[in-house]
Motif scaffolding. Structure first.
Motif, short mmCIF file in Angstrom:
data_model
loop_
_atom_site.label_atom_id
_atom_site.label_comp_id
_atom_site.label_asym_id
_atom_site.label_seq_id
_atom_site.Cartn_x
_atom_site.Cartn_y
_atom_site.Cartn_z
N ARG A 150 0.81 -1.23 0.00
CA ARG A 150 0.00 0.00 0.00
C ARG A 150 0.84 1.28 0.00
O ARG A 150 0.31 2.38 0.13
CB ARG A 150 -0.96 -0.01 1.21
CG ARG A 150 -1.87 -1.20 1.25
CD ARG A 150 -3.02 -1.03 2.21
NE ARG A 150 -4.08 -0.18 1.68
CZ ARG A 150 -5.25 0.01 2.29
NH1 ARG A 150 -5.49 -0.57 3.45
NH2 ARG A 150 -6.17 0.80 1.76
N LEU A 151 2.16 1.14 -0.14
CA LEU A 151 3.04 2.31 -0.14
C LEU A 151 2.70 3.27 -1.28
O LEU A 151 2.73 4.49 -1.11
CB LEU A 151 4.51 1.89 -0.23
CG LEU A 151 5.13 1.34 1.06
CD1 LEU A 151 6.51 0.75 0.79
CD2 LEU A 151 5.22 2.40 2.14
N ASP A 152 2.35 2.71 -2.45
CA ASP A 152 1.98 3.57 -3.60
C ASP A 152 0.71 4.36 -3.30
O ASP A 152 0.56 5.49 -3.76
CB ASP A 152 1.76 2.73 -4.87
CG ASP A 152 3.09 2.22 -5.43
OD1 ASP A 152 4.13 2.74 -5.00
OD2 ASP A 152 3.08 1.31 -6.29
N GLU A 153 -0.17 3.73 -2.53
CA GLU A 153 -1.42 4.40 -2.14
C GLU A 153 -1.12 5.64 -1.28
O GLU A 153 -1.75 6.69 -1.44
CB GLU A 153 -2.27 3.41 -1.32
CG GLU A 153 -3.70 3.28 -1.81
CD GLU A 153 -4.45 2.21 -1.01
OE1 GLU A 153 -5.48 2.56 -0.42
OE2 GLU A 153 -3.97 1.06 -0.96
N VAL A 154 -0.15 5.48 -0.37
CA VAL A 154 0.25 6.59 0.49
C VAL A 154 0.82 7.72 -0.36
O VAL A 154 0.45 8.89 -0.22
CB VAL A 154 1.29 6.14 1.55
CG1 VAL A 154 1.80 7.32 2.36
CG2 VAL A 154 0.69 5.09 2.48
N GLU A 155 1.70 7.35 -1.29
CA GLU A 155 2.30 8.37 -2.17
C GLU A 155 1.24 9.05 -3.03
O GLU A 155 1.28 10.26 -3.25
CB GLU A 155 3.36 7.73 -3.07
CG GLU A 155 4.12 8.76 -3.89
CD GLU A 155 5.38 8.20 -4.54
OE1 GLU A 155 6.14 9.01 -5.09
OE2 GLU A 155 5.60 6.98 -4.49
N GLY A 156 0.24 8.26 -3.45
CA GLY A 156 -0.83 8.77 -4.30
C GLY A 156 -1.69 9.84 -3.63
O GLY A 156 -2.35 10.64 -4.30
N LEU A 157 -1.67 9.87 -2.29
CA LEU A 157 -2.44 10.90 -1.57
C LEU A 157 -1.79 12.28 -1.67
O LEU A 157 -2.41 13.29 -1.35
CB LEU A 157 -2.57 10.51 -0.09
CG LEU A 157 -3.47 9.32 0.23
CD1 LEU A 157 -3.38 8.97 1.72
CD2 LEU A 157 -4.92 9.60 -0.14
N GLY A 158 -0.51 12.31 -2.09
CA GLY A 158 0.18 13.59 -2.22
C GLY A 158 0.74 14.09 -0.90
O GLY A 158 0.63 15.27 -0.57
N VAL A 159 1.38 13.18 -0.15
CA VAL A 159 1.86 13.55 1.20
C VAL A 159 3.23 14.22 1.19
O VAL A 159 3.68 14.73 2.19
CB VAL A 159 1.92 12.31 2.13
CG1 VAL A 159 0.54 11.77 2.40
CG2 VAL A 159 2.84 11.23 1.56
N LYS A 160 3.92 14.22 0.05
CA LYS A 160 5.27 14.79 0.00
C LYS A 160 5.26 16.28 0.33
O LYS A 160 4.25 16.95 0.19
CB LYS A 160 5.88 14.56 -1.38
CG LYS A 160 6.46 13.17 -1.55
CD LYS A 160 7.38 13.12 -2.76
CE LYS A 160 8.16 11.80 -2.76
NZ LYS A 160 9.14 11.76 -3.84
N ASP A 161 6.44 16.76 0.73
CA ASP A 161 6.58 18.18 1.09
C ASP A 161 5.57 18.59 2.17
O ASP A 161 4.92 19.62 2.06
CB ASP A 161 6.42 19.08 -0.14
CG ASP A 161 7.47 18.80 -1.20
OD1 ASP A 161 8.60 18.46 -0.82
OD2 ASP A 161 7.18 18.94 -2.39
N SER A 162 5.47 17.77 3.20
CA SER A 162 4.45 18.01 4.23
C SER A 162 4.64 19.35 4.95
O SER A 162 3.68 19.92 5.45
CB SER A 162 4.47 16.87 5.26
OG SER A 162 5.77 16.73 5.81
N LYS A 163 5.88 19.86 4.95
CA LYS A 163 6.14 21.15 5.62
C LYS A 163 5.49 22.32 4.87
O LYS A 163 5.25 23.37 5.42
CB LYS A 163 7.64 21.38 5.74
CG LYS A 163 8.34 20.47 6.74
CD LYS A 163 9.81 20.84 6.90
CE LYS A 163 10.51 19.92 7.87
NZ LYS A 163 10.78 18.60 7.30
N LYS A 164 5.25 22.10 3.57
CA LYS A 164 4.70 23.19 2.75
C LYS A 164 3.17 23.17 2.69
O LYS A 164 2.56 23.99 2.03
CB LYS A 164 5.27 23.10 1.33
CG LYS A 164 6.78 23.28 1.27
CD LYS A 164 7.32 22.91 -0.09
CE LYS A 164 8.85 22.84 -0.05
NZ LYS A 164 9.39 22.20 -1.24
N LEU A 165 2.55 22.22 3.37
CA LEU A 165 1.09 22.09 3.30
C LEU A 165 0.39 23.15 4.14
O LEU A 165 0.88 23.52 5.21
CB LEU A 165 0.66 20.71 3.81
CG LEU A 165 1.15 19.49 3.03
CD1 LEU A 165 0.79 18.22 3.78
CD2 LEU A 165 0.56 19.44 1.62
#
Length: 222
Positions: free
Chosen positions: A32-47
């Motif tokens: 399910r790692l791709d699912e996590v990435e698919g949510l757009g979690v990268k760059d969490s500091k900029k959210l």
């Protein structure tokens, strides 16, 4: 054969003079790692706050979040016998042990990844010695599972700060020493109450300086 579980670990609130530090963990099955990435979690500091809260909600549907709060007074007590990095290791290993994951990826707070991994293993039960560990700088940007953990930790920290602002009826902004409203709040509170708020990290040089300056001012006035 059961599928491998992967956990990401990160912290929020390491440096502020007000409030708790939070260690966030997020665990999923490897598939399910791709699912996590698919949510757009990268760059969490900029959210934005809203986007982060939305993602925290969606993440709970995909995997399992973990949280460890270390309060200001606990940090003060522990710093008498260990460094902040060692306190962080205790928080990390608490989450790792509860997750019981097969693969552990952490955001590295020290220069040497292998050394940090060995420190964590020393704090963990022997059953963790042969598990896969990765500790890297900027892991919260490079591994979506750590980005997810960062969101869990940051969400908890922001909610905690909001509760404190509501409790004291004062917007002290971030709670970090560089924030002027934070310093103003602590100085005014000390002036009025004769002590700093219980959520203050009294072992921080910022808090020590504010207390010292207040004592000097009182002495001068006397």
């Amino acid at each position: 054969m059961t599928e491998k579980k992967v956990v990401g670990i990160d912290e929020a609130g390491r440096g502020p003079v007000i409030g708790s530090m939070f260690i966030g963990g997020f665990m999923v099955e490897e598939s399910r790692l791709d699912e996590v990435e698919g949510l757009g979690v990268k760059d969490s500091k900029k959210l934005s706050d809203k986007k982060r809260e939305d993602l925290a909600e969606k993440l709970r549907e995909v995997g399992k979040p973990f949280l460890k709060e270390i309060t200001a007074s606990e940090i003060d007590d522990l710093r008498e016998v260990m460094s902040l990095n060692e306190i962080e290791i205790q928080g990390f290993t608490d989450v790792i042990e509860r997750s019981d994951a097969d693969k552990i990826i952490v955001d590295l707070p020290e220069p040497d990844g292998d050394r940090f991994i060995n420190k964590m293993k020393r704090e963990l039960p022997a059953s963790f010695s042969d598990r896969e560990f990765i500790a890297e700088h900027e892991a919260d940007d490079n591994f979506p599972i750590v980005s997810a953990a960062s969101i869990i930790a940051k969400s908890a920290r922001e909610n905690h700060v909001d509760e404190l602002k509501e409790k004291y009826g004062y917007d002290f902004k971030s709670g970090y020493p560089h924030d002027k409203p934070t310093i103003n709040f602590l100085e005014d509170y000390l002036e009025e109450k004769g002590e700093l708020p219980p959520e203050t990290r009294l072992s921080w040089s910022t808090a020590e300086r504010i207390v010292k300056e207040n004592s000097q001012k009182s002495f001068d006035e006397f």
